[in-house]
Design a protein around this motif. Structure first.
Motif, PDB file in Angstrom:
ATOM      1  N   GLU A 195       0.838  -1.217   0.000  1.00  0.00           N
ATOM      2  CA  GLU A 195       0.000   0.000   0.000  1.00  0.00           C
ATOM      3  C   GLU A 195       0.867   1.260   0.000  1.00  0.00           C
ATOM      4  O   GLU A 195       0.597   2.224  -0.712  1.00  0.00           O
ATOM      5  CB  GLU A 195      -0.888   0.045   1.243  1.00  0.00           C
ATOM      6  CG  GLU A 195      -2.032  -0.912   1.178  1.00  0.00           C
ATOM      7  CD  GLU A 195      -3.011  -0.676   2.312  1.00  0.00           C
ATOM      8  OE1 GLU A 195      -2.917   0.360   2.980  1.00  0.00           O
ATOM      9  OE2 GLU A 195      -3.868  -1.545   2.497  1.00  0.00           O
ATOM     10  N   ALA A 196       1.921   1.234   0.827  1.00  0.00           N
ATOM     11  CA  ALA A 196       2.813   2.408   0.884  1.00  0.00           C
ATOM     12  C   ALA A 196       3.726   2.434  -0.336  1.00  0.00           C
ATOM     13  O   ALA A 196       4.053   3.502  -0.852  1.00  0.00           O
ATOM     14  CB  ALA A 196       3.638   2.371   2.174  1.00  0.00           C
ATOM     15  N   LEU A 197       4.117   1.253  -0.801  1.00  0.00           N
ATOM     16  CA  LEU A 197       5.032   1.170  -1.947  1.00  0.00           C
ATOM     17  C   LEU A 197       4.435   1.842  -3.186  1.00  0.00           C
ATOM     18  O   LEU A 197       5.101   2.625  -3.863  1.00  0.00           O
ATOM     19  CB  LEU A 197       5.337  -0.301  -2.244  1.00  0.00           C
ATOM     20  CG  LEU A 197       6.382  -0.582  -3.311  1.00  0.00           C
ATOM     21  CD1 LEU A 197       7.777  -0.177  -2.830  1.00  0.00           C
ATOM     22  CD2 LEU A 197       6.375  -2.058  -3.689  1.00  0.00           C
ATOM     23  N   VAL A 198       3.162   1.560  -3.471  1.00  0.00           N
ATOM     24  CA  VAL A 198       2.573   2.106  -4.702  1.00  0.00           C
ATOM     25  C   VAL A 198       2.361   3.618  -4.632  1.00  0.00           C
ATOM     26  O   VAL A 198       2.129   4.265  -5.649  1.00  0.00           O
ATOM     27  CB  VAL A 198       1.227   1.429  -5.085  1.00  0.00           C
ATOM     28  CG1 VAL A 198       1.432  -0.015  -5.411  1.00  0.00           C
ATOM     29  CG2 VAL A 198       0.181   1.618  -4.011  1.00  0.00           C
ATOM     30  N   ARG A 199       2.453   4.173  -3.423  1.00  0.00           N
ATOM     31  CA  ARG A 199       2.285   5.639  -3.308  1.00  0.00           C
ATOM     32  C   ARG A 199       3.593   6.381  -3.536  1.00  0.00           C
ATOM     33  O   ARG A 199       3.619   7.605  -3.530  1.00  0.00           O
ATOM     34  CB  ARG A 199       1.732   5.992  -1.929  1.00  0.00           C
ATOM     35  CG  ARG A 199       0.272   5.645  -1.841  1.00  0.00           C
ATOM     36  CD  ARG A 199      -0.391   6.270  -0.646  1.00  0.00           C
ATOM     37  NE  ARG A 199      -1.440   5.380  -0.231  1.00  0.00           N
ATOM     38  CZ  ARG A 199      -1.413   4.617   0.843  1.00  0.00           C
ATOM     39  NH1 ARG A 199      -0.382   4.679   1.657  1.00  0.00           N
ATOM     40  NH2 ARG A 199      -2.403   3.814   1.110  1.00  0.00           N
ATOM     41  N   LEU A 200       4.700   5.632  -3.704  1.00  0.00           N
ATOM     42  CA  LEU A 200       5.982   6.302  -3.998  1.00  0.00           C
ATOM     43  C   LEU A 200       6.001   6.722  -5.466  1.00  0.00           C
ATOM     44  O   LEU A 200       5.018   6.562  -6.174  1.00  0.00           O
ATOM     45  CB  LEU A 200       7.139   5.345  -3.689  1.00  0.00           C
ATOM     46  CG  LEU A 200       7.261   4.901  -2.224  1.00  0.00           C
ATOM     47  CD1 LEU A 200       8.360   3.862  -2.072  1.00  0.00           C
ATOM     48  CD2 LEU A 200       7.550   6.094  -1.314  1.00  0.00           C
ATOM     49  N   GLY A 201       7.143   7.249  -5.905  1.00  0.00           N
ATOM     50  CA  GLY A 201       7.254   7.690  -7.305  1.00  0.00           C
ATOM     51  C   GLY A 201       7.463   9.187  -7.373  1.00  0.00           C
ATOM     52  O   GLY A 201       7.327   9.894  -6.360  1.00  0.00           O
ATOM     53  N   PRO A 202       7.809   9.727  -8.564  1.00  0.00           N
ATOM     54  CA  PRO A 202       8.076  11.177  -8.696  1.00  0.00           C
ATOM     55  C   PRO A 202       6.872  12.035  -8.333  1.00  0.00           C
ATOM     56  O   PRO A 202       7.019  13.151  -7.848  1.00  0.00           O
ATOM     57  CB  PRO A 202       8.417  11.343 -10.181  1.00  0.00           C
ATOM     58  CG  PRO A 202       8.729   9.979 -10.674  1.00  0.00           C
ATOM     59  CD  PRO A 202       7.998   9.006  -9.814  1.00  0.00           C
ATOM     60  N   MET A 203       5.640  11.520  -8.606  1.00  0.00           N
ATOM     61  CA  MET A 203       4.435  12.196  -8.123  1.00  0.00           C
ATOM     62  C   MET A 203       3.792  11.228  -7.149  1.00  0.00           C
ATOM     63  O   MET A 203       3.355  10.149  -7.537  1.00  0.00           O
ATOM     64  CB  MET A 203       3.483  12.539  -9.260  1.00  0.00           C
ATOM     65  CG  MET A 203       2.290  13.348  -8.780  1.00  0.00           C
ATOM     66  SD  MET A 203       1.151  13.842 -10.076  1.00  0.00           S
ATOM     67  CE  MET A 203       2.032  15.127 -10.919  1.00  0.00           C
ATOM     68  N   ALA A 204       3.786  11.589  -5.861  1.00  0.00           N
ATOM     69  CA  ALA A 204       3.349  10.647  -4.834  1.00  0.00           C
ATOM     70  C   ALA A 204       1.852  10.384  -4.925  1.00  0.00           C
ATOM     71  O   ALA A 204       1.090  11.228  -5.398  1.00  0.00           O
ATOM     72  CB  ALA A 204       3.703  11.211  -3.463  1.00  0.00           C
ATOM     73  N   GLY A 205       1.439   9.216  -4.453  1.00  0.00           N
ATOM     74  CA  GLY A 205       0.018   8.897  -4.365  1.00  0.00           C
ATOM     75  C   GLY A 205      -0.491   8.120  -5.559  1.00  0.00           C
ATOM     76  O   GLY A 205       0.130   8.102  -6.621  1.00  0.00           O
TER      77      GLY A 205
END
Ligand code: SF4
Length: 296
Positions: free
Chosen positions: A169-179
């Motif tokens: 759940e937290a992993l997929v919210r990472l990235g250059p644009m969060a969420g």
């Protein structure tokens, strides 16, 4: 060592050597490419930069305010004695001398307690992160984007931490644009320094003459992140490119992870404060509600 471009003395080596001027072009170019590639910001955006007074968020503020016109800064004072007051003092001076509007919100005023007074020391960083994100989102209404100073080292650590805890759940919210979910209750959080190594931020801050104080948060050394950071730094030293490869591999699988996960994400409004959340009551209201018997 000489710069690979102009043969002046080099100050940074990564694959090739850079003098001060060519390092700045390399660094700023990388940030601009990241913004463009992931569509993080556009010229008409009203932007607020989440600042701590540390090097990463100040570098983000410096670059974003150079490129975009409508930029302000916001900072959160968690109430960490011997640490935050020093970084905030520096940030106030930086914003004043660069004519950037700055707003500061404190846990004490908004929630009624300082982080130093939380008794459950094992949950300090979780508590700090949840409440900080809550304030950032709720106080950034009216802005199009919140810029954060997260760099490639931070992201590699977060990816590793979430994988090792099986926290998808937290992993997929990472990235250059969060969420995952784009909803008007959330102000999108974007990371222009996403592809920059922490040591590159340090070099850029040094070249710009940022003389910020460098106190460590007194709670940082006991965190899981500190252990992961030390481990990844060791790996990077023996196998250069480890952090970048970890982040690039993650970016390749992220769209599929998000596509699977999006179906199960529903944004509700917290029954207590009305802010967006996935449960009936948001994580920050739970912390504040139970602070008297669980935390303080
Ligand atoms: Fe907050 Fe933990 Fe970071 Fe300190 S180390 S600022 S307590 S999240």
């Amino acid at each position: 060592m000489r710069c690979s471009y102009c043969l002046r003395p080099a100050i940074y080596l990564r694959k090739i050597a850079y003098c001060a001027d060519h390092f700045e072009s390399y660094f700023v170019g990388k940030v601009k490419r990241t913004i463009k590639r992931y569509a993080l910001l556009c010229k008409t955006d009203k932007i607020v930069v989440a600042c701590s007074g540390g090097k990463d968020s100040t570098v983000a503020l410096e670059l974003v305010s150079r490129i975009y016109r409508d930029v302000e800064a916001v900072a959160i004072d968690e109430g960490i004695c011997g640490y935050r007051e020093h970084t905030l003092d520096w940030l106030k001076k930086y914003c004043y001398s660069n004519q950037i509007p700055l707003r500061v919100y404190s846990f004490e005023k908004e929630f009624g307690f300082r982080l130093d007074n939380v008794k459950d020391k094992k949950r300090l960083c979780t508590c700090c992160g949840v409440l900080r994100r809550y304030l950032l989102n709720s106080k950034s209404k009216g802005f199009d984007k919140v810029v954060t100073g997260h760099n490639l080292d931070d992201e590699a650590q977060s990816i590793f931490m979430n994988l090792s805890k099986a926290n998808v759940e937290a992993l997929v919210r990472l990235g250059p644009m969060a969420g995952v979910v784009r909803d008007n209750k959330f102000v999108p959080r974007v990371k222009p320094l996403y592809m920059c190594l922490e040591k590159e931020d340090v070099v850029f801050a040094y070249l710009k003459g940022f003389e910020m104080p460098r106190p460590e948060c007194p709670y940082a050394s006991s965190s899981y992140r500190a252990d992961v950071k030390a481990g990844l730094n060791e790996l990077e030293a023996s196998r250069p490119g480890t952090k970048e490869n970890l982040v690039k591999s993650f970016l390749r699988v992220l769209p599929r992870l998000r596509a699977d996960y999006r179906c199960s994400e529903e944004v509700k409004s917290c029954a207590v404060c009305g802010e967006p959340c996935r449960a009936d009551v948001c994580a920050s209201c739970n912390i504040v509600k139970f602070k008297n018997n669980r935390f303080l």
